[in-house]
Design a protein around this motif. Structure first.
Motif, PDB file in Angstrom:
ATOM      1  N   SER A  40      59.798  42.253  -5.975  1.00 15.04           N
ATOM      2  CA  SER A  40      61.077  43.143  -5.549  1.00 15.04           C
ATOM      3  C   SER A  40      60.758  43.527  -4.702  1.00 15.04           C
ATOM      4  O   SER A  40      60.457  43.656  -3.906  1.00 15.04           O
ATOM      5  N   ILE A  41      58.974  43.829  -4.476  1.00 17.15           N
ATOM      6  CA  ILE A  41      58.186  44.427  -3.775  1.00 17.15           C
ATOM      7  C   ILE A  41      57.560  43.755  -2.761  1.00 17.15           C
ATOM      8  O   ILE A  41      57.461  44.481  -1.384  1.00 17.15           O
ATOM      9  N   VAL A  42      57.173  43.164  -2.467  1.00 15.04           N
ATOM     10  CA  VAL A  42      56.317  41.973  -1.688  1.00 15.04           C
ATOM     11  C   VAL A  42      57.702  41.194  -1.039  1.00 15.04           C
ATOM     12  O   VAL A  42      57.332  39.958  -1.249  1.00 15.04           O
ATOM     13  N   ASP A  43      57.874  41.837  -0.342  1.00  8.79           N
ATOM     14  CA  ASP A  43      59.287  40.571  -0.286  1.00  8.79           C
ATOM     15  C   ASP A  43      59.287  40.198   1.637  1.00  8.79           C
ATOM     16  O   ASP A  43      60.568  40.082   2.081  1.00  8.79           O
ATOM     17  N   THR A  44      58.438  40.677   2.205  1.00  2.00           N
ATOM     18  CA  THR A  44      58.179  39.594   2.933  1.00  2.00           C
ATOM     19  C   THR A  44      56.473  40.236   3.285  1.00  2.00           C
ATOM     20  O   THR A  44      55.428  39.953   2.783  1.00  2.00           O
ATOM     21  N   ASP A  45      56.435  38.790   4.998  1.00  2.00           N
ATOM     22  CA  ASP A  45      55.657  38.381   5.455  1.00  2.00           C
ATOM     23  C   ASP A  45      54.455  39.409   6.352  1.00  2.00           C
ATOM     24  O   ASP A  45      53.674  39.530   6.750  1.00  2.00           O
ATOM     25  N   ALA A  46      55.564  40.615   6.151  1.00  2.00           N
ATOM     26  CA  ALA A  46      54.661  41.826   7.137  1.00  2.00           C
ATOM     27  C   ALA A  46      53.850  42.752   6.368  1.00  2.00           C
ATOM     28  O   ALA A  46      53.683  43.199   5.243  1.00  2.00           O
ATOM     29  N   PRO A  47      52.595  43.100   6.954  1.00  2.00           N
ATOM     30  CA  PRO A  47      51.847  43.845   6.484  1.00  2.00           C
ATOM     31  C   PRO A  47      53.193  45.634   5.575  1.00  2.00           C
ATOM     32  O   PRO A  47      53.714  45.776   6.546  1.00  2.00           O
ATOM     33  N   LEU A  48      52.515  45.807   4.656  1.00  2.00           N
ATOM     34  CA  LEU A  48      53.080  47.030   3.912  1.00  2.00           C
ATOM     35  C   LEU A  48      52.323  47.659   3.759  1.00  2.00           C
ATOM     36  O   LEU A  48      50.788  48.474   3.730  1.00  2.00           O
ATOM     37  N   ALA A  49      53.020  49.569   3.815  1.00  2.00           N
ATOM     38  CA  ALA A  49      51.971  50.706   3.375  1.00  2.00           C
ATOM     39  C   ALA A  49      52.944  50.625   2.080  1.00  2.00           C
ATOM     40  O   ALA A  49      53.965  50.663   1.582  1.00  2.00           O
ATOM     41  N   ILE A  50      52.189  51.261   0.814  1.00  2.00           N
ATOM     42  CA  ILE A  50      52.542  50.582  -0.492  1.00  2.00           C
ATOM     43  C   ILE A  50      52.247  51.772  -1.117  1.00  2.00           C
ATOM     44  O   ILE A  50      50.546  52.358  -1.252  1.00  2.00           O
ATOM     45  N   LEU A  51      52.943  52.535  -2.015  1.00  2.00           N
ATOM     46  CA  LEU A  51      52.868  53.896  -2.914  1.00  2.00           C
ATOM     47  C   LEU A  51      52.602  53.388  -3.605  1.00  2.00           C
ATOM     48  O   LEU A  51      54.040  53.233  -4.701  1.00  2.00           O
ATOM     49  N   ASP A  52      51.845  53.451  -4.947  1.00  2.00           N
ATOM     50  CA  ASP A  52      51.964  52.775  -6.453  1.00  2.00           C
ATOM     51  C   ASP A  52      51.415  55.034  -7.214  1.00  2.00           C
ATOM     52  O   ASP A  52      50.447  54.702  -7.488  1.00  2.00           O
ATOM     53  N   VAL A  53      53.306  54.922  -8.161  1.00  2.00           N
ATOM     54  CA  VAL A  53      52.890  56.473  -8.535  1.00  2.00           C
ATOM     55  C   VAL A  53      53.043  55.822 -10.146  1.00  2.00           C
ATOM     56  O   VAL A  53      52.863  54.884 -10.619  1.00  2.00           O
ATOM     57  N   PHE A 115      55.488  55.280   3.984  1.00  2.00           N
ATOM     58  CA  PHE A 115      55.279  54.433   2.788  1.00  2.00           C
ATOM     59  C   PHE A 115      56.935  53.196   3.254  1.00  2.00           C
ATOM     60  O   PHE A 115      57.713  53.962   3.233  1.00  2.00           O
ATOM     61  N   ASP A 116      56.779  51.822   3.701  1.00  5.18           N
ATOM     62  CA  ASP A 116      57.246  50.951   3.591  1.00  5.18           C
ATOM     63  C   ASP A 116      57.917  50.955   1.672  1.00  5.18           C
ATOM     64  O   ASP A 116      58.830  50.484   2.221  1.00  5.18           O
ATOM     65  N   ARG A 117      56.835  51.189   0.789  1.00  7.04           N
ATOM     66  CA  ARG A 117      57.470  50.639  -0.491  1.00  7.04           C
ATOM     67  C   ARG A 117      56.670  52.084  -1.737  1.00  7.04           C
ATOM     68  O   ARG A 117      55.538  52.668  -1.111  1.00  7.04           O
ATOM     69  N   GLY A 145      63.661  51.667   3.820  1.00  4.72           N
ATOM     70  CA  GLY A 145      61.890  51.321   2.628  1.00  4.72           C
ATOM     71  C   GLY A 145      62.812  51.260   1.466  1.00  4.72           C
ATOM     72  O   GLY A 145      63.561  51.530   0.734  1.00  4.72           O
ATOM     73  N   LYS A 146      61.946  51.045   0.005  1.00  5.46           N
ATOM     74  CA  LYS A 146      62.526  50.666  -0.861  1.00  5.46           C
ATOM     75  C   LYS A 146      62.017  51.126  -1.964  1.00  5.46           C
ATOM     76  O   LYS A 146      60.223  50.988  -1.659  1.00  5.46           O
ATOM     77  N   LEU A 147      62.575  51.743  -2.880  1.00  7.07           N
ATOM     78  CA  LEU A 147      61.766  51.668  -4.312  1.00  7.07           C
ATOM     79  C   LEU A 147      61.781  51.454  -5.866  1.00  7.07           C
ATOM     80  O   LEU A 147      63.252  50.579  -5.983  1.00  7.07           O
ATOM     81  N   VAL A 148      60.785  50.736  -5.933  1.00  8.36           N
ATOM     82  CA  VAL A 148      60.840  49.939  -7.287  1.00  8.36           C
ATOM     83  C   VAL A 148      60.711  50.359  -8.557  1.00  8.36           C
ATOM     84  O   VAL A 148      59.219  50.886  -8.173  1.00  8.36           O
ATOM     85  N   ILE A 149      61.111  51.074  -9.417  1.00  8.60           N
ATOM     86  CA  ILE A 149      60.449  51.367 -10.358  1.00  8.60           C
ATOM     87  C   ILE A 149      60.770  50.556 -11.870  1.00  8.60           C
ATOM     88  O   ILE A 149      62.322  49.570 -11.613  1.00  8.60           O
ATOM     89  N   LEU A 150      59.771  50.402 -13.037  1.00 10.02           N
ATOM     90  CA  LEU A 150      59.514  49.016 -13.715  1.00 10.02           C
ATOM     91  C   LEU A 150      59.329  50.511 -15.174  1.00 10.02           C
ATOM     92  O   LEU A 150      58.202  50.850 -14.697  1.00 10.02           O
ATOM     93  N   GLU A 151      60.415  50.291 -16.242  1.00  8.49           N
ATOM     94  CA  GLU A 151      60.087  51.597 -17.285  1.00  8.49           C
ATOM     95  C   GLU A 151      60.527  50.611 -18.456  1.00  8.49           C
ATOM     96  O   GLU A 151      61.570  49.557 -18.527  1.00  8.49           O
ATOM     97  N   LEU A 152      59.724  50.953 -19.424  1.00  6.91           N
ATOM     98  CA  LEU A 152      60.440  50.477 -20.537  1.00  6.91           C
ATOM     99  C   LEU A 152      61.496  51.476 -21.019  1.00  6.91           C
ATOM    100  O   LEU A 152      61.921  52.635 -20.620  1.00  6.91           O
TER     101      LEU A 152
END
Length: 231
Positions: A40-53, A115-117, A145-152
């Motif tokens: 879901s995060i890497v859904d494009t062929d374009a370079p991305l600026a990504i912040l992993d919190v 950031f893009d993501r 831009g897109k936020l992706v949250i994975l959580e228990l």
């Protein structure tokens, strides 16, 4: 002691055994969940600026970097310096453009629309102020831009939830103690999972923050959930 300081100390203490605990306690399912989130995060062929919190030991950041387009840059932040130290050792063994630094999700040091993501894997439930953390992630995202949250999380069906609670509160602390020597930390983790809002509450919270096109998927009967939202 403020929650933020408590969380920092907790993860500093269990850093050495944290990855093994995740893999063992989830029966390796955490790796599959991360792969789905990366899709879901890497859904494009374009370079991305990504912040992993709440990047922790950088497993998720490395997974993202391995799939991101050439020229992408990944920044990971975490409260726990000891988790980051382990992550930096991992990153040194790769050729990915990943920068790790100590940082607070509720007071991000980045400019607006940087950031893009933005991603968070298994960390958003530890925020001291959830609404502020969501607002900060919204602020640093670029328009579109897109936020992706994975959580228990925990199963909503009562019958399945009984088995989940037995496993989470009786067995997981034993596993955690054997791996790290800290049983109390692994009592906190399932408690924090039960306190985190289910989709019926969390999705409106994301929308109230300003996010749109919010989607939700659940894995393994709801023991893990993935949320995606766009700015």
């Amino acid at each position: 002691m403020p929650k933020k300081e408590t969380i920092r100390n907790l993860f500093d203490d269990i850093a050495s055994g944290y990855d093994r605990f995740n893999h063992i306690s989830s029966f390796q399912a955490d790796k599959r969940w991360r792969r789905k989130a990366v899709n879901s995060i890497v859904d494009t062929d374009a370079p991305l600026a990504i912040l992993d919190v709440a990047t922790g030991t950088a497993d998720f950041a490395i997974d993202i970097a391995s799939r991101a387009a050439k020229g992408s840059r990944i920044t990971g932040i975490d409260l726990s310096q000891k988790m980051l130290d382990i992550g930096k050792e991992k990153v040194l063994k790769t050729y990915f453009d990943i920068k790790l630094k100590q940082g607070d999700a509720e007071n991000l040091e980045f400019q607006d629309c940087s950031f893009d993501r933005v991603s968070v894997a298994f960390g958003v439930r530890n925020f001291e102020n959830l609404e502020k953390g969501l607002s900060e992630m919204m602020r640093v995202l670029k328009p579109g831009g897109k936020l992706v949250i994975l959580e228990l999380s925990y199963p909503e069906k009562r019958f399945i939830r009984r088995f989940y609670e037995l496993y989470a509160f009786r067995i997981l602390p034993i596993i955690g103690k054997r791996l790290t020597g800290n049983e109390q930390a692994f009592r906190y983790l399932p408690e924090s999972t039960l306190k985190f809002p289910l989709p019926a509450l969390f999705i409106p919270m994301l929308k109230q923050t300003g996010f749109s096109t919010v989607t939700h998927r659940q894995f393994m009967f709801g023991t893990c959930r993935m949320y995606t939202a766009t700015k």
